[in-house]
Scaffold this active site. Structure first.
Site, PDB file in Angstrom:
ATOM      1  N   GLU A  26      -2.343  -8.176   7.078  1.00  0.00           N
ATOM      2  CA  GLU A  26      -2.701  -7.914   8.480  1.00  0.00           C
ATOM      3  C   GLU A  26      -3.595  -9.005   9.061  1.00  0.00           C
ATOM      4  OE1 GLU A  26      -1.897  -3.212   8.756  1.00  0.00           O
ATOM      5  OE2 GLU A  26      -3.881  -3.741   8.000  1.00  0.00           O
ATOM      6  N   PHE A  56      -2.956 -11.408  10.921  1.00  0.00           N
ATOM      7  CA  PHE A  56      -2.702 -11.771  12.316  1.00  0.00           C
ATOM      8  C   PHE A  56      -2.774 -10.564  13.249  1.00  0.00           C
ATOM      9  CE2 PHE A  56      -0.617 -15.328  10.028  1.00  0.00           C
ATOM     10  CZ  PHE A  56      -1.470 -16.324  10.489  1.00  0.00           C
ATOM     11  N   GLU A  96      -7.477   4.799  15.906  1.00  0.00           N
ATOM     12  CA  GLU A  96      -7.092   3.394  15.770  1.00  0.00           C
ATOM     13  C   GLU A  96      -6.193   2.984  16.922  1.00  0.00           C
ATOM     14  OE1 GLU A  96      -5.514   2.120  11.994  1.00  0.00           O
ATOM     15  OE2 GLU A  96      -6.545   3.739  10.967  1.00  0.00           O
ATOM     16  N   TRP A 133       2.746  -6.254  13.433  1.00  0.00           N
ATOM     17  CA  TRP A 133       3.856  -5.641  12.689  1.00  0.00           C
ATOM     18  C   TRP A 133       5.109  -5.454  13.526  1.00  0.00           C
ATOM     19  CZ3 TRP A 133       4.143  -1.231  15.512  1.00  0.00           C
ATOM     20  CH2 TRP A 133       2.950  -0.650  15.960  1.00  0.00           C
ATOM     21  N   ARG A 165       0.863  -1.181   0.000  1.00  0.00           N
ATOM     22  CA  ARG A 165       0.000   0.000   0.000  1.00  0.00           C
ATOM     23  C   ARG A 165       0.903   1.236   0.000  1.00  0.00           C
ATOM     24  NH1 ARG A 165      -2.515   0.027   6.203  1.00  0.00           N
ATOM     25  NH2 ARG A 165      -0.616   0.682   7.229  1.00  0.00           N
ATOM     26  N   CYS A 199      11.292  11.153  -6.830  1.00  0.00           N
ATOM     27  CA  CYS A 199      11.194  11.066  -8.295  1.00  0.00           C
ATOM     28  C   CYS A 199      11.353  12.456  -8.921  1.00  0.00           C
ATOM     29  CB  CYS A 199       9.857  10.441  -8.695  1.00  0.00           C
ATOM     30  SG  CYS A 199       8.449  11.546  -8.499  1.00  0.00           S
ATOM     31  N   CYS A 224       3.187   8.849  -5.259  1.00  0.00           N
ATOM     32  CA  CYS A 224       3.973  10.058  -5.019  1.00  0.00           C
ATOM     33  C   CYS A 224       2.978  11.207  -4.962  1.00  0.00           C
ATOM     34  CB  CYS A 224       4.973  10.261  -6.152  1.00  0.00           C
ATOM     35  SG  CYS A 224       5.631  11.942  -6.162  1.00  0.00           S
ATOM     36  N   GLU A 280      -2.913   7.816   7.332  1.00  0.00           N
ATOM     37  CA  GLU A 280      -1.551   7.893   7.883  1.00  0.00           C
ATOM     38  C   GLU A 280      -0.549   8.463   6.880  1.00  0.00           C
ATOM     39  OE1 GLU A 280      -0.617   4.028   9.589  1.00  0.00           O
ATOM     40  OE2 GLU A 280      -1.715   4.566  11.398  1.00  0.00           O
TER      41      GLU A 280
HETATM   42  C1  GLA Z   1      -2.535   1.736  11.086  1.00  0.00           C
HETATM   43  C2  GLA Z   1      -3.246   1.780   9.760  1.00  0.00           C
HETATM   44  C3  GLA Z   1      -4.174   0.619   9.573  1.00  0.00           C
HETATM   45  C4  GLA Z   1      -3.504  -0.679   9.952  1.00  0.00           C
HETATM   46  C5  GLA Z   1      -2.991  -0.576  11.359  1.00  0.00           C
HETATM   47  C6  GLA Z   1      -2.299  -1.816  11.845  1.00  0.00           C
HETATM   48  O1  GLA Z   1      -3.336   2.193  12.116  1.00  0.00           O
HETATM   49  O2  GLA Z   1      -3.964   2.977   9.598  1.00  0.00           O
HETATM   50  O3  GLA Z   1      -4.582   0.571   8.226  1.00  0.00           O
HETATM   51  O4  GLA Z   1      -2.454  -0.935   9.069  1.00  0.00           O
HETATM   52  O5  GLA Z   1      -2.044   0.483  11.422  1.00  0.00           O
HETATM   53  O6  GLA Z   1      -1.852  -1.651  13.158  1.00  0.00           O
END
Ligand code: GLA
Length: 659
Positions: free
Chosen positions: A352, A354, A304, A312, A112, A158, A116, A151
């Site tokens: 994601e 897990f 979130e 991760w 993802r 580039c 740019c 985020e």
């Molecule tokens: C961030 C992202 C989400 C996801 C979570 C995983 O909060 O915005 O899309 O990837 O991390 O922890």
């Protein structure tokens, strides 16, 4: 925020990715959401390829059905512009939309964030999609908020990015002479003679010009912001009453959130405390206070977090039972008007799969989901907290350009991490239940009794004058070492340091001396204490020496200036000494904590009329509290004290007549 919480109370929910599931599951999702008290879900963050399966096509039918279903259940949608992850067709047909790293390598699709922000093709396609999304859902009963992108934080090297960088520099400097001057290009034969010679700081054989790097960071943050603004403007023109947010990432270095926050209606944050981090609770509190600062003291929103382990980190510890609730209520106590999660239902596939969710793979008949439901009930009980403020008399200064400039290569030591410095000073305040606002150096400081500047390596003349005026007017200021070193171009300020703060501090220095081992200091007329990492050769010029190094040279100075007091630290005291120093600063400022006695690990924070006590420690403790009061979470009326088991929380509202 009020348009969201009015009538709903605190927001509860998470990222909802129904496109990963057959439609039969959606019905069950909505039933479970209702049972859990979910009232807001973020929809469509990664749905670009589903909405636009090929260039120019539109498939909104599934999203219509999702939003209708939510509206029917009384669940609001925080509808995302899905522009954080363009479909593969974008990179395949227009490879120039893909980001390029500092080595000149293109990063491909398959994950993802493969865009740019300076790419005209990406921008045009993103805005076309956002326009259609807004046209379609303006007025939809589920639509309660827009969530722009996801985020933001990645930069590009580039040719499009380089061209945009040059345009940004022309705007800043006007002509090449001014740029050459600002970048100090007489050093190492770096003089630019034509604009086209200027590139982003791509990988080079040795240390890159720090002023160029600093400007590239400023540009990168601004360039992403420009794209955010472009999407926002499309949305605002079509739905002027729907609030707009984008999710921040706490102390995230690449993006200057002080410049971003005023551009959105709701400040929201993604935050994932590490269960393995012994400082996690303090770090989280500091981060929440940053969000409140970004929101200008108004409520913000935890967008979130994870119900238990993320996927991760290399080794992902789960949260013990009760930890999810504790962390969520900590954010609420510190000004969040909601508690949302990534994500609603755990993915079966993808990167994601897990990662924890509100509905785990094992389904709703689980301990975790029971906790999710119970927490929805907690938040309903706290509905009256929504919209109320957290008042602070202490400010902690944080600045992104200073952080960027400080961490450039070629400095005396790489061991001064400005966020760790903030945390060191924040911890003793947190332990004392002293509420803190995190503010930028340009903030109006006049309302604060105490201002802490653990590190401000880069300082403008104006901000230095503001700190000076603050003390002159009666404030108490603490400045940490290696502050006031460079100007906004990252040029060293010559003369005894910190040059622009010399007058207010009543002290000045001449040598920075990173330490090879432990440092011994002594309070004047008192005990020894340890410091670490850093020393400076300074002399008092009107200040009193509060503590000295073993050599007898000053380590901590205090200066009565105007109506106020300024403190300077020429070293980094260890936690015990910092706690002692904090007590002295608080005494100078006349600030006390929320409660006179707090057992270790217990966080106390007052939000509006409610006193939150949160036990992050491992022991059951007894905390004396004001009576009479009522615990909003249980309805009980503590009689002069509460007993808190590990991970317990109380939310006490005074029931004293007149309160
Ligand atoms: C961030 C992202 C989400 C996801 C979570 C995983 O909060 O915005 O899309 O990837 O991390 O922890």
């Amino acid at each position: 925020m009020h348009s969201l919480t009015g009538g709903r109370g605190l927001l509860y929910g998470g990222d909802y990715n129904p496109e990963q599931w057959p439609e039969e599951v959606w019905q069950e999702d909505v039933e479970l959401m209702k049972a859990a008290g979910v009232n807001l879900v973020t929809v469509g963050v990664f749905s670009w390829a589903r909405i636009e399966p090929e260039p120019g096509a539109r498939d909104f039918g599934w999203l219509d059905r999702v939003l209708d279903l939510l509206a029917g259940a009384g669940i609001a949608a925080d509808l995302a512009t899905p522009t954080a992850s363009p479909p593969p067709w974008m990179g395949h047909r227009w490879p120039e939309t893909l980001p390029v790293d500092e080595s000149g390598h293109r990063l491909w699709y398959g994950a993802r964030n493969q865009f740019c922000a300076s790419s005209p093709v990406y921008r045009e396609r993103a805005l076309a999609l956002v326009t259609d999304l807004a046209d379609r859902y303006a007025g939809h009963p589920a639509l309660a908020m827009w969530h722009v992108g996801n985020e933001y934080g990645q930069f590009c090297h580039c040719d499009d990015a380089a061209a945009a960088f040059r345009a940004w520099l022309r705007e800043r400097y006007g002509d090449l002479d001014a740029l050459n001057e600002a970048w100090g290009t007489t050093f190492w034969s770096q003089r630019y003679s034509e604009w086209d010679e200027i590139i982003t700081p791509r990988r080079a054989p040795y240390i890159i010009n720090p002023s160029q790097q600093l400007d590239y960071r400023r540009f990168g943050s601004d360039e992403l912001l420009a794209h955010f603004r472009a999407e926002r403007d499309v949305l605002r023109a079509r739905t002027p009453d729907i609030p707009i947010t984008t999710n921040f990432m706490g102390f995230f270095k690449p993006v200057d959130y002080w410049s971003w926050a005023p551009e959105e209606d709701v400040v929201s944050n993604d935050y994932y405390p590490d269960p393995a981090d012994p400082q996690a609770a303090v770090r989280a509190a500091l981060t929440h206070d940053l969000m409140r600062g970004l929101a200008g003291g108004r409520p913000w929103m935890l967008m979130e977090q994870a119900t238990t382990g993320v996927n991760w980190r290399p080794h992902n510890l789960p949260k013990p039972p009760g930890q999810m609730r504790l962390e969520s209520l900590q954010a609420v106590a510190r000004g969040s008007d909601g508690s949302c999660y990534f994500q609603w239902r755990a993915s079966r596939f993808g990167a994601e799969r897990f990662h924890a969710a509100m509905v785990p793979h094992a389904g709703p008949d689980t301990r975790l989901h029971a906790e999710v439901r119970a927490h929805g009930a907690d938040l309903r009980r706290l509905a009256s907290v929504a919209g109320t403020p957290v008042e602070s008399r202490v400010a902690l200064v944080h600045d992104w350009p200073s952080w960027w400039a400080l961490e450039e290569r070629g400095r005396p030591s790489d061991r001064i991490d400005p966020v760790e410095r903030l945390l060191e000073h924040y911890r003793p305040l947190w332990e004392r239940g002293v509420s803190v606002d995190v503010v930028p150096p340009s903030a109006d400081l006049s309302g604060y009794a105490l201002v802490l500047v653990p590190n401000l390596y880069l300082i403008s003349d104006r901000d230095a004058a503001s700190l000076t005026a603050y003390v002159r007017g009666g404030g108490v200021l603490m400045v940490g070492p290696f502050s006031g070193v460079v100007d906004p171009r990252a040029h060293v300020r010559t003369g005894r340091f910190p040059a622009p703060l010399r007058e207010v501090l009543g002290a000045s220095g001449e040598e920075w001396r990173p330490a090879g081992g432990p440092i011994t200091c002594r309070w004047a007329g008192g005990a020894e204490f340890a410091a670490h990492t850093w020393t400076e050769l300074v002399r008092a010029e009107g200040a009193e020496t509060v503590a000295s190094f073993a050599s007898g040279e000053p380590a901590v100075l205090r200066h009565a200036y105007g109506e106020g007091t300024a403190w300077y630290l020429a070293t980094l005291p260890e936690p015990g000494a910092l706690a002692e120093l904090t007590d002295r600063l608080l005494a100078d400022a006349g600030v006390t904590g929320a409660l006179p006695e707090l057992p270790p690990g217990v966080e106390a924070v007052r939000r509006g009329p409610v006193l939150f006590l949160l036990n992050h420690g491992g022991d059951t403790v007894r905390v004396p509290v004001p009576a009479p009061s009522e615990d909003l979470l249980t309805g009980s009326a503590p009689d002069g004290h509460v007993i808190l088991a590990p991970r317990d929380v109380v939310a006490l509202r005074s029931t004293h007549l007149g309160d």
